[in-house]
Design an enzyme around this catalytic site. Structure first.
Site, PDB file in Angstrom:
ATOM      1  N   SER A  12       5.020 -12.790  -1.433  1.00 46.48           N
ATOM      2  CA  SER A  12       4.430 -12.278  -2.673  1.00 46.48           C
ATOM      3  C   SER A  12       4.872 -10.847  -2.991  1.00 46.48           C
ATOM      4  O   SER A  12       5.051 -10.030  -2.085  1.00 46.48           O
ATOM      5  CB  SER A  12       2.906 -12.321  -2.528  1.00 46.48           C
ATOM      6  OG  SER A  12       2.286 -11.584  -3.544  1.00 46.48           O
ATOM      7  N   TYR A  26       5.761 -10.918  -9.592  1.00 48.21           N
ATOM      8  CA  TYR A  26       4.845 -10.737 -10.716  1.00 48.21           C
ATOM      9  C   TYR A  26       5.536  -9.780 -11.665  1.00 48.21           C
ATOM     10  O   TYR A  26       6.004  -8.719 -11.241  1.00 48.21           O
ATOM     11  CB  TYR A  26       3.531 -10.105 -10.256  1.00 48.21           C
ATOM     12  CG  TYR A  26       2.525 -11.067  -9.681  1.00 48.21           C
ATOM     13  CD1 TYR A  26       2.089 -12.172 -10.400  1.00 48.21           C
ATOM     14  CD2 TYR A  26       1.983 -10.863  -8.420  1.00 48.21           C
ATOM     15  CE1 TYR A  26       1.147 -13.046  -9.881  1.00 48.21           C
ATOM     16  CE2 TYR A  26       1.031 -11.728  -7.883  1.00 48.21           C
ATOM     17  CZ  TYR A  26       0.618 -12.821  -8.631  1.00 48.21           C
ATOM     18  OH  TYR A  26      -0.304 -13.680  -8.116  1.00 48.21           O
ATOM     19  N   THR A  69       6.037 -15.897 -11.101  1.00 45.20           N
ATOM     20  CA  THR A  69       4.717 -16.492 -11.358  1.00 45.20           C
ATOM     21  C   THR A  69       4.320 -16.216 -12.804  1.00 45.20           C
ATOM     22  O   THR A  69       4.274 -15.063 -13.233  1.00 45.20           O
ATOM     23  CB  THR A  69       3.674 -15.921 -10.374  1.00 45.20           C
ATOM     24  OG1 THR A  69       4.066 -16.293  -9.057  1.00 45.20           O
ATOM     25  CG2 THR A  69       2.279 -16.464 -10.651  1.00 45.20           C
ATOM     26  N   LYS A 112       6.851 -20.534 -11.474  1.00 44.56           N
ATOM     27  CA  LYS A 112       5.647 -21.061 -10.798  1.00 44.56           C
ATOM     28  C   LYS A 112       4.473 -21.003 -11.759  1.00 44.56           C
ATOM     29  O   LYS A 112       4.099 -19.908 -12.208  1.00 44.56           O
ATOM     30  CB  LYS A 112       5.359 -20.211  -9.558  1.00 44.56           C
ATOM     31  CG  LYS A 112       4.059 -20.545  -8.823  1.00 44.56           C
ATOM     32  CD  LYS A 112       3.962 -19.761  -7.522  1.00 44.56           C
ATOM     33  CE  LYS A 112       2.731 -20.073  -6.712  1.00 44.56           C
ATOM     34  NZ  LYS A 112       1.538 -19.344  -7.134  1.00 44.56           N
ATOM     35  N   HIS A 157      -2.267 -21.979  -9.582  1.00 47.96           N
ATOM     36  CA  HIS A 157      -2.670 -20.865  -8.734  1.00 47.96           C
ATOM     37  C   HIS A 157      -3.861 -21.265  -7.847  1.00 47.96           C
ATOM     38  O   HIS A 157      -4.735 -20.460  -7.540  1.00 47.96           O
ATOM     39  CB  HIS A 157      -3.062 -19.667  -9.615  1.00 47.96           C
ATOM     40  CG  HIS A 157      -2.577 -18.341  -9.108  1.00 47.96           C
ATOM     41  ND1 HIS A 157      -1.483 -17.690  -9.615  1.00 47.96           N
ATOM     42  CD2 HIS A 157      -3.050 -17.522  -8.130  1.00 47.96           C
ATOM     43  CE1 HIS A 157      -1.323 -16.528  -8.992  1.00 47.96           C
ATOM     44  NE2 HIS A 157      -2.255 -16.408  -8.070  1.00 47.96           N
TER      45      HIS A 157
HETATM   46  C1  LIG Z   1      -5.831 -15.519  -1.450  1.00 48.86           C
HETATM   47  C2  LIG Z   1      -4.743 -15.994  -2.370  1.00 48.86           C
HETATM   48  C3  LIG Z   1      -3.785 -15.095  -2.810  1.00 48.86           C
HETATM   49  C4  LIG Z   1      -2.746 -15.535  -3.629  1.00 48.86           C
HETATM   50  N1  LIG Z   1      -1.775 -14.652  -4.007  1.00 48.86           N
HETATM   51  C5  LIG Z   1      -0.745 -15.085  -4.784  1.00 48.86           C
HETATM   52  C6  LIG Z   1       0.317 -14.200  -5.114  1.00 48.86           C
HETATM   53  O1  LIG Z   1       0.358 -13.048  -4.703  1.00 48.86           O
HETATM   54  N2  LIG Z   1       1.305 -14.702  -5.909  1.00 48.86           N
HETATM   55  C7  LIG Z   1       1.301 -15.985  -6.383  1.00 48.86           C
HETATM   56  O2  LIG Z   1       2.219 -16.389  -7.101  1.00 48.86           O
HETATM   57  N3  LIG Z   1       0.320 -16.846  -6.044  1.00 48.86           N
HETATM   58  C8  LIG Z   1      -0.691 -16.423  -5.256  1.00 48.86           C
HETATM   59  N4  LIG Z   1      -1.673 -17.313  -4.891  1.00 48.86           N
HETATM   60  C9  LIG Z   1      -1.577 -18.732  -5.309  1.00 48.86           C
HETATM   61  C10 LIG Z   1      -0.813 -19.549  -4.271  1.00 48.86           C
HETATM   62  O3  LIG Z   1       0.540 -19.190  -4.244  1.00 48.86           O
HETATM   63  C11 LIG Z   1      -0.882 -21.062  -4.560  1.00 48.86           C
HETATM   64  O4  LIG Z   1      -0.484 -21.288  -5.892  1.00 48.86           O
HETATM   65  C12 LIG Z   1      -2.255 -21.671  -4.329  1.00 48.86           C
HETATM   66  O5  LIG Z   1      -2.935 -21.032  -3.281  1.00 48.86           O
HETATM   67  C13 LIG Z   1      -2.098 -23.153  -4.008  1.00 48.86           C
HETATM   68  O6  LIG Z   1      -3.316 -23.794  -3.887  1.00 48.86           O
HETATM   69  P1  LIG Z   1      -4.071 -24.060  -2.483  1.00 48.86           P
HETATM   70  O7  LIG Z   1      -4.591 -22.718  -2.031  1.00 48.86           O
HETATM   71  O8  LIG Z   1      -5.160 -24.983  -2.867  1.00 48.86           O
HETATM   72  O9  LIG Z   1      -3.089 -24.639  -1.515  1.00 48.86           O
HETATM   73  C14 LIG Z   1      -2.701 -16.892  -4.054  1.00 48.86           C
HETATM   74  C15 LIG Z   1      -3.672 -17.782  -3.604  1.00 48.86           C
HETATM   75  C16 LIG Z   1      -4.676 -17.349  -2.758  1.00 48.86           C
HETATM   76  C17 LIG Z   1      -5.682 -18.366  -2.263  1.00 48.86           C
END
Ligand SMILES: Cc1cc2nc3c(=O)[nH]c(=O)nc-3n(C[C@H](O)[C@H](O)[C@H](O)COP(=O)(O)O)c2cc1C
Length: 401
Positions: free
Chosen positions: A160, A183, A209, A273, A297
């Site tokens: 990330s 981002y 993203t 994404k 997300h």
């Molecule tokens: C705590 C947390 C932080 C996340 N941070 C980012 C991030 O920095 N960038 C991003 O593109 N997605 C982020 N996501 C989304 C994840 O990349 C992903 O799309 C999502 O967690 C998938 O679903 P799942 O948690 O049910 O497997 C984050 C998700 C969580 C739970």
């Protein structure tokens, strides 16, 4: 008349099955967990408190890993991970949709060798399971993304923009391939610096993203971040530290023009994404995007009530075989992964389970989550009679009523 055995009536069979299950569930030999506990109502017994595994190798599935993380993490870290937006309906939909699909298994096929390797955007991966980008991992465990990269082993990890450690520091510890998640920022020189750093760290693919035009309404996360007073300590962000100019995350004015700008400013492949519709999938073709991650997300942004698995088919339809399509959102079992691959996803990214593992047991927890999911995927491939990931197709699935 010969001494024939009487056919067992269904009722008698159910009773003896219930008795066996009751016996098993009362046995101290069984380590109970969220998944085992789901059996209790089936035998007419109240669900007990979950026993939480105290050692990484005793975790039987990712739900037990979640329970172990719950025990270790403080409220701020816990709610950072588990929250969904608004009432959590989209997050719940991501999981529930897997029950709409049934698996059609074939018999009498030689499954003594199962190959999980897969080609994604020109990279040979040893598994179709990828670590989705998750920011601020030092909030979850002191080793942060370094621990995750070590636990990932040979799995592809998407790092990330908002990681606690810089992409250079993560790359120095990683043994598997890395992609960089971006981002957008209003400050393009800062974005350019992020792209250059990612390329220098060896990333061959950039994941932009696009589902964050604004921040999702994650109330419990906000509450515990600020203890209800609107202020919270600043989290470290390694990718920001060495850049002296103007820097921030978020550009609400971002449009499709960004794809052209990225193309002109990096040689990495470009993945978007957050695509969830056929219309946007078609625009990806027009703008020459290399890959798509169907994602909401993890239900942390818009409360759309749409599961990503439900969006997958229309996105695949929109790309018309020209763009590789990956997916994330709610993947917790090998069978979930199997279903998405069968519906046409090239690979599957997992979000929260990796940080449950990290929070519970550091890098060993991440590694355990991945090996549990890999083992579950191999098991369902063997049952279905399919020996290569690339051969998992729609003929293995059927939509239930
Ligand atoms: C705590 C947390 C932080 C996340 N941070 C980012 C991030 O920095 N960038 C991003 O593109 N997605 C982020 N996501 C989304 C994840 O990349 C992903 O799309 C999502 O967690 C998938 O679903 P799942 O948690 O049910 O497997 C984050 C998700 C969580 C739970």
């Amino acid at each position: 008349m010969g001494n024939k055995l009487k056919p067992v009536t269904t009722g008698a069979r159910m009773d003896s099955r219930r008795q066996l299950l009751r016996f098993m569930l009362q046995s101290p030999l069984i380590t109970s967990g969220a998944s085992l506990a789901s059996l209790w109502p089936a035998v007419g017994m109240a669900r007990p408190e979950l026993a939480v595994p105290d050692a990484v190798n005793r975790t039987l599935d990712v739900f037990q890993m979640k329970a172990a993380a719950r025990k270790k993490l403080d409220m701020r870290a816990w709610h950072f991970i588990v929250n969904g937006a608004d009432d959590g309906k989209t997050m719940t939909a991501n999981r529930q949709v897997f029950d709409d699909w049934q698996i059609r298994v074939r018999r009498l096929i030689d499954i003594s060798q199962v190959d999980q390797s897969v080609e994604v955007l020109g990279e040979s991966l040893h598994s179709p399971i990828i670590l989705a980008p998750i920011g601020s991992q030092q909030l979850i465990h002191e080793t942060g993304e370094i621990g995750t990269a070590r636990g990932a082993g040979r799995h592809l990890m998407i790092c990330s923009t908002a990681s606690s450690f810089s992409i250079e520091d993560i790359a120095a510890q990683a043994t598997g391939p890395l992609w960089f998640q971006l981002y957008a920022s209003k400050h393009r020189p800062f974005m350019k610096a992020l792209l250059d750093n990612a390329e220098q760290a060896g990333c061959r693919t950039l994941v932009l993203t696009i589902d964050a035009p604004t921040i999702g309404n994650r109330e419990a996360e906000r509450w515990f971040r600020t203890a209800g007073n609107g202020k919270g300590p600043r989290l470290s962000m390694g990718n920001f530290d060495n850049y002296a100019g103007k820097k921030n995350i978020g550009d609400p004015s971002m449009t499709w023009e960004i794809v052209d700008w990225l193309r002109a400013n990096t040689s990495m492949k470009i993945v978007l994404k957050g695509i969830v519709t056929r219309e946007d999938a078609r625009l990806c073709r027009r703008y020459g995007v290399d890959g798509i991650i169907v994602s909401n997300h993890g239900g942390r942004q818009e409360e759309s009530n749409r599961a990503t698995l439900d969006c997958l088919t229309e996105v695949i339809d929109g790309v018309d075989n020209e763009i590789e399509v990956l997916i994330d959102g709610g993947f917790r079992r090998g069978t979930d992964i199997f279903k998405a691959l069968g519906l046409g996803a090239r690979a599957v990214c997992i979000g929260r389970p990796q940080v449950w593992g990290l929070g519970a047991f550091g890098e060993k927890g991440v590694s355990r989550v991945l090996s549990l999911l890999r083992a579950e995927l191999v098991r369902i491939m063997k049952f279905a009679g399919v020996t290569r990931v690339a051969d998992i197709g729609g003929e293995y699935l059927q939509r239930g009523d």
